[in-house]
Design a protein around this motif. Structure first.
Motif, PDB file in Angstrom:
ATOM      1  N   ASN A 109       0.818  -1.222   0.000  1.00 21.15           N
ATOM      2  CA  ASN A 109       0.000   0.000   0.000  1.00 21.15           C
ATOM      3  C   ASN A 109       0.851   1.271   0.000  1.00 21.15           C
ATOM      4  OD1 ASN A 109      -2.840  -0.906  -0.040  1.00 21.15           O
ATOM      5  ND2 ASN A 109      -2.174  -2.061   1.739  1.00 21.15           N
ATOM      6  N   LEU A 110       2.126   1.136  -0.345  1.00 22.11           N
ATOM      7  CA  LEU A 110       2.954   2.322  -0.561  1.00 22.11           C
ATOM      8  C   LEU A 110       2.670   2.924  -1.931  1.00 22.11           C
ATOM      9  CD1 LEU A 110       6.337   1.000   0.875  1.00 22.11           C
ATOM     10  CD2 LEU A 110       4.662   2.481   1.998  1.00 22.11           C
ATOM     11  N   PHE A 111       1.936   2.166  -2.747  1.00 26.02           N
ATOM     12  CA  PHE A 111       1.651   2.630  -4.113  1.00 26.02           C
ATOM     13  C   PHE A 111       0.151   2.704  -4.374  1.00 26.02           C
ATOM     14  CE2 PHE A 111       5.697   0.528  -3.950  1.00 26.02           C
ATOM     15  CZ  PHE A 111       6.537   1.381  -4.659  1.00 26.02           C
ATOM     16  N   TYR A 112      -0.231   3.578  -5.282  1.00 31.30           N
ATOM     17  CA  TYR A 112      -1.621   3.600  -5.763  1.00 31.30           C
ATOM     18  C   TYR A 112      -1.821   2.412  -6.689  1.00 31.30           C
ATOM     19  CZ  TYR A 112      -1.715   8.412  -4.071  1.00 31.30           C
ATOM     20  OH  TYR A 112      -1.661   9.518  -3.278  1.00 31.30           O
ATOM     21  N   GLN A 113      -2.999   1.779  -6.578  1.00 27.62           N
ATOM     22  CA  GLN A 113      -3.292   0.639  -7.454  1.00 27.62           C
ATOM     23  C   GLN A 113      -4.725   0.745  -7.949  1.00 27.62           C
ATOM     24  OE1 GLN A 113      -1.981  -3.163  -5.276  1.00 27.62           O
ATOM     25  NE2 GLN A 113      -1.573  -1.519  -3.829  1.00 27.62           N
ATOM     26  N   GLU A 114      -4.880   0.692  -9.259  1.00 22.18           N
ATOM     27  CA  GLU A 114      -6.221   0.843  -9.838  1.00 22.18           C
ATOM     28  C   GLU A 114      -7.142  -0.315  -9.494  1.00 22.18           C
ATOM     29  OE1 GLU A 114      -5.449   2.249 -14.073  1.00 22.18           O
ATOM     30  OE2 GLU A 114      -6.937   3.629 -13.234  1.00 22.18           O
ATOM     31  N   GLU A 115      -6.569  -1.517  -9.351  1.00 20.88           N
ATOM     32  CA  GLU A 115      -7.407  -2.681  -9.007  1.00 20.88           C
ATOM     33  C   GLU A 115      -8.160  -2.402  -7.706  1.00 20.88           C
ATOM     34  OE1 GLU A 115      -4.209  -2.849  -9.799  1.00 20.88           O
ATOM     35  OE2 GLU A 115      -3.990  -4.245 -11.482  1.00 20.88           O
ATOM     36  N   GLN A 116      -7.415  -1.833  -6.730  1.00 23.06           N
ATOM     37  CA  GLN A 116      -7.994  -1.531  -5.417  1.00 23.06           C
ATOM     38  C   GLN A 116      -9.045  -0.420  -5.526  1.00 23.06           C
ATOM     39  OE1 GLN A 116      -5.832   0.460  -1.878  1.00 23.06           O
ATOM     40  NE2 GLN A 116      -4.992  -1.620  -1.945  1.00 23.06           N
ATOM     41  N   ASN A 117      -8.725   0.627  -6.271  1.00 19.96           N
ATOM     42  CA  ASN A 117      -9.665   1.733  -6.462  1.00 19.96           C
ATOM     43  C   ASN A 117     -10.978   1.251  -7.067  1.00 19.96           C
ATOM     44  OD1 ASN A 117      -7.687   3.419  -5.608  1.00 19.96           O
ATOM     45  ND2 ASN A 117      -7.285   4.367  -7.600  1.00 19.96           N
ATOM     46  N   GLU A 118     -10.833   0.442  -8.131  1.00 22.53           N
ATOM     47  CA  GLU A 118     -12.035  -0.008  -8.860  1.00 22.53           C
ATOM     48  C   GLU A 118     -12.908  -0.897  -7.976  1.00 22.53           C
ATOM     49  OE1 GLU A 118     -10.507  -1.798 -12.424  1.00 22.53           O
ATOM     50  OE2 GLU A 118      -9.691   0.123 -13.126  1.00 22.53           O
ATOM     51  N   LEU A 119     -12.257  -1.757  -7.182  1.00 21.59           N
ATOM     52  CA  LEU A 119     -13.013  -2.609  -6.268  1.00 21.59           C
ATOM     53  C   LEU A 119     -13.754  -1.743  -5.251  1.00 21.59           C
ATOM     54  CD1 LEU A 119     -13.913  -5.172  -4.790  1.00 21.59           C
ATOM     55  CD2 LEU A 119     -11.715  -5.133  -3.576  1.00 21.59           C
ATOM     56  N   ALA A 120     -13.047  -0.783  -4.665  1.00 14.80           N
ATOM     57  CA  ALA A 120     -13.656   0.069  -3.635  1.00 14.80           C
ATOM     58  C   ALA A 120     -14.882   0.778  -4.204  1.00 14.80           C
ATOM     59  CB  ALA A 120     -12.645   1.065  -3.108  1.00 14.80           C
ATOM     60  N   GLN A 121     -14.739   1.345  -5.385  1.00 12.01           N
ATOM     61  CA  GLN A 121     -15.832   2.094  -6.002  1.00 12.01           C
ATOM     62  C   GLN A 121     -17.059   1.209  -6.221  1.00 12.01           C
ATOM     63  OE1 GLN A 121     -14.839   3.925  -9.754  1.00 12.01           O
ATOM     64  NE2 GLN A 121     -16.283   5.592  -9.381  1.00 12.01           N
ATOM     65  N   LEU A 122     -16.825   0.018  -6.740  1.00 15.58           N
ATOM     66  CA  LEU A 122     -17.942  -0.887  -7.024  1.00 15.58           C
ATOM     67  C   LEU A 122     -18.590  -1.391  -5.730  1.00 15.58           C
ATOM     68  CD1 LEU A 122     -19.429  -2.197  -9.398  1.00 15.58           C
ATOM     69  CD2 LEU A 122     -17.914  -4.180  -9.132  1.00 15.58           C
ATOM     70  N   LEU A 123     -17.743  -1.748  -4.766  1.00 15.13           N
ATOM     71  CA  LEU A 123     -18.241  -2.276  -3.494  1.00 15.13           C
ATOM     72  C   LEU A 123     -19.061  -1.215  -2.765  1.00 15.13           C
ATOM     73  CD1 LEU A 123     -18.002  -4.961  -1.974  1.00 15.13           C
ATOM     74  CD2 LEU A 123     -15.959  -4.052  -0.835  1.00 15.13           C
ATOM     75  N   LEU A 124     -18.589   0.016  -2.801  1.00 20.32           N
ATOM     76  CA  LEU A 124     -19.291   1.101  -2.106  1.00 20.32           C
ATOM     77  C   LEU A 124     -20.611   1.451  -2.800  1.00 20.32           C
ATOM     78  CD1 LEU A 124     -16.193   3.271  -1.172  1.00 20.32           C
ATOM     79  CD2 LEU A 124     -17.695   2.099   0.440  1.00 20.32           C
ATOM     80  N   SER A 125     -20.743   1.084  -4.088  1.00 17.19           N
ATOM     81  CA  SER A 125     -21.996   1.360  -4.803  1.00 17.19           C
ATOM     82  C   SER A 125     -23.136   0.501  -4.267  1.00 17.19           C
ATOM     83  CB  SER A 125     -21.821   1.132  -6.310  1.00 17.19           C
ATOM     84  OG  SER A 125     -21.820  -0.255  -6.590  1.00 17.19           O
ATOM     85  N   THR A 126     -22.806  -0.520  -3.453  1.00 20.63           N
ATOM     86  CA  THR A 126     -23.834  -1.425  -2.928  1.00 20.63           C
ATOM     87  C   THR A 126     -24.370  -0.973  -1.577  1.00 20.63           C
ATOM     88  OG1 THR A 126     -22.239  -2.806  -1.722  1.00 20.63           O
ATOM     89  CG2 THR A 126     -22.653  -3.384  -4.013  1.00 20.63           C
ATOM     90  N   THR A 127     -23.852   0.137  -1.040  1.00 21.74           N
ATOM     91  CA  THR A 127     -24.152   0.509   0.339  1.00 21.74           C
ATOM     92  C   THR A 127     -24.117   2.026   0.522  1.00 21.74           C
ATOM     93  OG1 THR A 127     -23.384   0.233   2.628  1.00 21.74           O
ATOM     94  CG2 THR A 127     -21.712   0.107   0.920  1.00 21.74           C
ATOM     95  N   HIS A 128     -24.570   2.501   1.694  1.00 19.15           N
ATOM     96  CA  HIS A 128     -24.506   3.934   1.972  1.00 19.15           C
ATOM     97  C   HIS A 128     -23.120   4.356   2.472  1.00 19.15           C
ATOM     98  CE1 HIS A 128     -25.361   2.044   5.855  1.00 19.15           C
ATOM     99  NE2 HIS A 128     -24.754   3.075   6.405  1.00 19.15           N
ATOM    100  N   HIS A 129     -22.225   3.404   2.664  1.00 18.86           N
ATOM    101  CA  HIS A 129     -20.887   3.738   3.173  1.00 18.86           C
ATOM    102  C   HIS A 129     -20.063   4.432   2.097  1.00 18.86           C
ATOM    103  CE1 HIS A 129     -22.233   0.421   5.844  1.00 18.86           C
ATOM    104  NE2 HIS A 129     -21.884   1.342   6.730  1.00 18.86           N
ATOM    105  N   GLU A 130     -19.020   5.124   2.535  1.00 19.88           N
ATOM    106  CA  GLU A 130     -18.286   6.002   1.611  1.00 19.88           C
ATOM    107  C   GLU A 130     -16.796   5.730   1.497  1.00 19.88           C
ATOM    108  OE1 GLU A 130     -20.093   8.787   4.141  1.00 19.88           O
ATOM    109  OE2 GLU A 130     -21.044   9.909   2.522  1.00 19.88           O
ATOM    110  N   LYS A 131     -16.263   4.925   2.450  1.00 18.09           N
ATOM    111  CA  LYS A 131     -14.827   4.622   2.393  1.00 18.09           C
ATOM    112  C   LYS A 131     -14.588   3.158   2.756  1.00 18.09           C
ATOM    113  CE  LYS A 131     -12.527   8.754   1.994  1.00 18.09           C
ATOM    114  NZ  LYS A 131     -13.675   9.580   1.628  1.00 18.09           N
ATOM    115  N   ALA A 132     -13.563   2.576   2.100  1.00 15.75           N
ATOM    116  CA  ALA A 132     -13.193   1.187   2.393  1.00 15.75           C
ATOM    117  C   ALA A 132     -11.775   1.132   2.950  1.00 15.75           C
ATOM    118  CB  ALA A 132     -13.278   0.356   1.112  1.00 15.75           C
ATOM    119  N   PHE A 133     -11.513   0.147   3.792  1.00 18.91           N
ATOM    120  CA  PHE A 133     -10.143  -0.218   4.161  1.00 18.91           C
ATOM    121  C   PHE A 133     -10.036  -1.719   3.922  1.00 18.91           C
ATOM    122  CE2 PHE A 133      -6.965  -2.047   6.891  1.00 18.91           C
ATOM    123  CZ  PHE A 133      -5.898  -1.167   6.813  1.00 18.91           C
TER     124      PHE A 133
END
Ligand SMILES: *Cc1c(COP(=O)(O)O)cnc(C)c1O
Length: 395
Positions: free
Chosen positions: A77-101
């Protein structure tokens, strides 16, 4: 090819004997079927303890792993990774939550949830509130924080002392909860359906009462969705059945269909507690796990697995209730929500569990008296009907 006895012996020689294993060595899996060392087929009604909701060796997931394995595995996690971003965005679309860890397991997700709750109270609310209230018969994992939250004697034996600040109350009793909430309380953490506790769905009015008490006392309401999440109960998250709005949830099991992965999903407000350096993990949100999890969520949404869990869950429940009526002293109670099913025989279910296994159906024995089913969400109606027939024969 090794015989079962040889495989068992190698295990006993080399592996800590912490598990009471099934008398089976599984060689391969395909869809909702598993195959043992004799190539005998079993219908998998447990899916790796509620993990492989899309079954085994799902073609689209195999393709994602293959492609991703030639692109990028791990950079931390020292680097930005698009795989992680894309997962977070899609996962958060299923709920009212706004941030993932992202992390790597259910226990680790609950550790993160406990840590963020305490830090939120101290740093954001400026209150010395750290107590986490959980429910009797809950299960939140085996690491120390999660274990302290779980507080079950058979799991804590020999491991004391546990971390402080964990209080437990009886599920269903709002008055006791109200009594236990005080100025030191940071959060209440619940499972909407207690899985390891024997598949016990909490009453909707109780859950709403818990959420309301949390609001009234300005403390956090948290849901452990490790087993109930990802369409299992008929909604993407079980809390959505009752219009609840937990400040944070923990996720794991089905998230990457068998590649280890966990997460917490929280509101922006709660996420303010996780500042730079507050929490970390080397593996969490790695490229392979993230790419697979993203595809899992995509398939869940595309194939409307929430509807499937509801419809097949209702169908199975009806068949099981019919079976119960025809054999009233053989089954005590059917408890279920979607495709999370507990068949409580009311007596030691070991023999029935074993006979089902011989007939080629994998179920889970839970609290001695309960047959727990967490089938893949892609299971066929015929497989469920055949199971009910087999159960009928075993009883
Ligand atoms: C399985 C489970 C956990 C623990 O997950 P691990 O990945 O085994 O650490 C926590 N909470 C619930 C509700 C679970 O079902």
């Amino acid at each position: 090819m090794n015989t079962f006895e040889q495989i068992k012996e190698q295990n006993e020689q080399n592996i800590c004997q912490t598990y009471a294993r099934y008398p089976l060595a599984i060689i391969r899996g395909q869809g909702c079927s598993l195959f043992d060392q004799n190539n005998k087929e079993y219908i998998d009604l447990l899916s790796g303890i509620g993990v492989c909701a899309l079954g085994h060796c799902h073609e689209e997931l195999c393709k994602v792993i293959e492609d991703q394995s030639k692109k990028l595995w791990h950079v931390s996690n020292l680097f930005y990774q698009e795989e992680q971003n894309e997962l977070a965005q899609l996962l958060l679309s299923t709920t009212h939550h706004e941030k993932a860890f992202f992390c790597n397991s259910g226990a680790e997700a609950n550790e993160a949830l406990i840590k963020i709750a305490r830090r939120y109270m101290r740093d954001i609310k400026k209150r010395d509130a750290y107590e986490i209230i959980t429910l009797e018969d809950c299960f939140h994992g085996r690491t120390y924080g999660a274990l302290a939250a779980t507080k079950r004697e058979n799991l804590t034996h020999g491991f004391l002392p546990l971390p402080e600040g964990f209080i437990q109350v009886k599920a269903g009793d709002l008055e006791e909860l109200n009594d236990k909430i005080n100025e030191k309380t940071a959060a209440v953490l619940v499972e909407v359906v207690q899985g390891e506790g024997g598949v016990i769905p909490l009453r909707p009015d109780y859950l709403k009462g818990v959420a309301l008490l949390c609001r009234k006392n300005d403390i956090l309401f948290l849901c452990d969705e490790v087993q109930t999440g990802m369409c299992r109960t008929g909604t993407f998250w079980a809390f959505q059945q009752y219009n609840l709005k937990p400040d944070g949830i923990s996720v794991a099991k089905t998230l990457a269909n068998g590649i280890p992965m966990g997460a917490i999903l929280v509101t922006n407000e709660l996420s303010n507690a996780f500042t730079f350096g507050a929490h970390a993990t080397t593996f969490g949100g790695g490229a392979i796990a993230s790419a697979v999890a993203k595809k899992v969520v995509e398939i869940c949404l595309r194939d409307k697995l929430t509807n499937r869990a509801t419809n097949l869950g209702n169908h199975l429940k009806k068949s099981l209730e019919n079976l119960k009526s025809s054999k009233p002293n053989k089954i005590k109670e059917i408890r279920s929500l979607g495709l999370m099913v507990g068949i409580d025989l009311g007596y030691d279910a070991t023999e029935v569990w074993k006979k089902l296994l011989e007939k080629g159906f994998i179920t889970n024995l839970c609290h001695k008296t309960v047959l727990r089913l967490l089938p893949p969400l892609i299971i066929k109606r015929d497989d469920l009907d055949n199971f009910v027939q087999a159960l009928n024969d075993c009883l």
